[in-house]
Structures are given as C-alpha cells and as structure tokens.
Design a protein around this motif. Sequence first.
Motif, PDB file in Angstrom:
ATOM      1  N   THR A  26       0.832  -1.206   0.000  1.00 19.99           N
ATOM      2  CA  THR A  26       0.000   0.000   0.000  1.00 19.99           C
ATOM      3  C   THR A  26       0.867   1.257   0.000  1.00 19.99           C
ATOM      4  O   THR A  26       0.534   2.236  -0.656  1.00 19.99           O
ATOM      5  CB  THR A  26      -0.995   0.029   1.182  1.00 19.99           C
ATOM      6  OG1 THR A  26      -0.280  -0.002   2.413  1.00 19.99           O
ATOM      7  CG2 THR A  26      -1.976  -1.123   1.107  1.00 19.99           C
ATOM      8  N   MET A  31      -1.964   3.019  -2.706  1.00 18.72           N
ATOM      9  CA  MET A  31      -3.331   2.510  -2.588  1.00 18.72           C
ATOM     10  C   MET A  31      -3.577   2.056  -1.153  1.00 18.72           C
ATOM     11  O   MET A  31      -2.652   1.743  -0.421  1.00 18.72           O
ATOM     12  CB  MET A  31      -3.553   1.383  -3.594  1.00 18.72           C
ATOM     13  CG  MET A  31      -3.510   1.906  -5.023  1.00 18.72           C
ATOM     14  SD  MET A  31      -3.976   0.677  -6.242  1.00 18.72           S
ATOM     15  CE  MET A  31      -2.382  -0.013  -6.630  1.00 18.72           C
ATOM     16  N   ARG A  32      -4.843   2.007  -0.770  1.00 19.93           N
ATOM     17  CA  ARG A  32      -5.184   1.745   0.628  1.00 19.93           C
ATOM     18  C   ARG A  32      -5.749   0.353   0.894  1.00 19.93           C
ATOM     19  O   ARG A  32      -6.098   0.037   2.015  1.00 19.93           O
ATOM     20  CB  ARG A  32      -6.158   2.809   1.127  1.00 19.93           C
ATOM     21  CG  ARG A  32      -5.495   4.199   1.166  1.00 19.93           C
ATOM     22  CD  ARG A  32      -6.482   5.265   1.464  1.00 19.93           C
ATOM     23  NE  ARG A  32      -7.283   5.485   0.242  1.00 19.93           N
ATOM     24  CZ  ARG A  32      -8.379   6.233   0.208  1.00 19.93           C
ATOM     25  NH1 ARG A  32      -8.810   6.815   1.306  1.00 19.93           N
ATOM     26  NH2 ARG A  32      -9.038   6.389  -0.920  1.00 19.93           N
ATOM     27  N   LEU A  53      -8.794   1.180   3.456  1.00 21.53           N
ATOM     28  CA  LEU A  53      -9.872   1.771   2.667  1.00 21.53           C
ATOM     29  C   LEU A  53     -11.253   1.367   3.189  1.00 21.53           C
ATOM     30  O   LEU A  53     -12.257   1.942   2.812  1.00 21.53           O
ATOM     31  CB  LEU A  53      -9.708   1.310   1.209  1.00 21.53           C
ATOM     32  CG  LEU A  53     -10.541   1.932   0.130  1.00 21.53           C
ATOM     33  CD1 LEU A  53     -10.327   3.434   0.055  1.00 21.53           C
ATOM     34  CD2 LEU A  53     -10.206   1.309  -1.220  1.00 21.53           C
ATOM     35  N   ASP A 125      -7.575   1.145  -5.065  1.00 18.26           N
ATOM     36  CA  ASP A 125      -8.011   2.347  -4.355  1.00 18.26           C
ATOM     37  C   ASP A 125      -9.110   3.014  -5.172  1.00 18.26           C
ATOM     38  O   ASP A 125      -9.203   2.820  -6.384  1.00 18.26           O
ATOM     39  CB  ASP A 125      -6.836   3.323  -4.169  1.00 18.26           C
ATOM     40  CG  ASP A 125      -7.087   4.288  -3.012  1.00 18.26           C
ATOM     41  OD1 ASP A 125      -7.953   5.176  -3.166  1.00 18.26           O
ATOM     42  OD2 ASP A 125      -6.439   4.152  -1.968  1.00 18.26           O
TER      43      ASP A 125
END
Length: 158
Positions: A26, A31-32, A53, A125
């Motif tokens: 991540t 990106m989460r 996320l 994400d």
Amino acid sequence: MKHLTVEELDAITEIETTSNILRLTTRLTGMRFSAISKMTESYWVACAVHDELHFGLEVGDELRVEATLCNQARANRKSIIIEHASKDPVFWEHPLPKAHGFESYISLPIVFSDGTVFGTLCALDVLPKQLENPQMFEILSIFTRLIGTTLELQRSRA
C-alpha cells in the motif's frame, strides 16, 4: 474457507512479513487496500488483507473468480496495472471497476516454479494513482516470488 486449506493459511501466516508485505504494497503504490489471494477455477479467496480503505473484504472471503480482474492476471500470467480506470483505454468500460468503485488497481500473479498460479498480490483504491514505476514493480515482483517460494516449500512438506 472451503477453498483455502489450513496448511495454506498457516504458510501465509508463517511468512512473518505478510502484514509488512501488504502494508509496504500500500505504501509503494499509494493505494489503501492490498491482499494476497488464492485462485481456483471458480473462486478468488482472500488469504491475507490490509484494508485502510474499509473495502470490506476479510481473510477467508470468497468471490466468484469471473467477478475479479485478478482472474485475467492468473489466466495470462501477466500483471495488470490500472492507474485511472475511468480513463483507461482498456478498462474504461469494464463493469468491475464501476461496480466496486475503484479507479486504481494492480495485480501480480503468484507463480510456482512448475508454472502453476497460486493466486495474486493485488491492491486497489477509489482514487487514481501513478503506478507506472519500474522500481515499485520490481519490489512487488520480489514480494510475489517470496510468497510463492514460501507456499511452495509448505506444499512440498505436506
């Protein structure tokens, strides 16, 4: 968890750095959400998940394999990189990013030495991300080889 064996789950958990691999994935991608999956002919199974996320998938959750983009990575044994799905020339009309509300996505196959694909290392994400980075891709590829080697060693012991 009918498609994930106890041994496979133990091997993934044994990779002391699994949570670090997912966290680093991540961080590297921005990106989460990241996950390690196992894939069968019919199912995608979450083996390990890092979810900042709140995407909603947990270890053991199963999806129909055709409902995933990871299936393409498995079938072609090639990574998928999508920086901005709604503007991507290949994926802008694809129903999966729209249905699940994500813009950025990456999936790398986890391949055993005999050529069989175990699953994928993937991340996504809801926001677009810059992903065309050779160093990042090299590190993620090292992660998939580490995961694959560990699983293969476990498989040979069983």
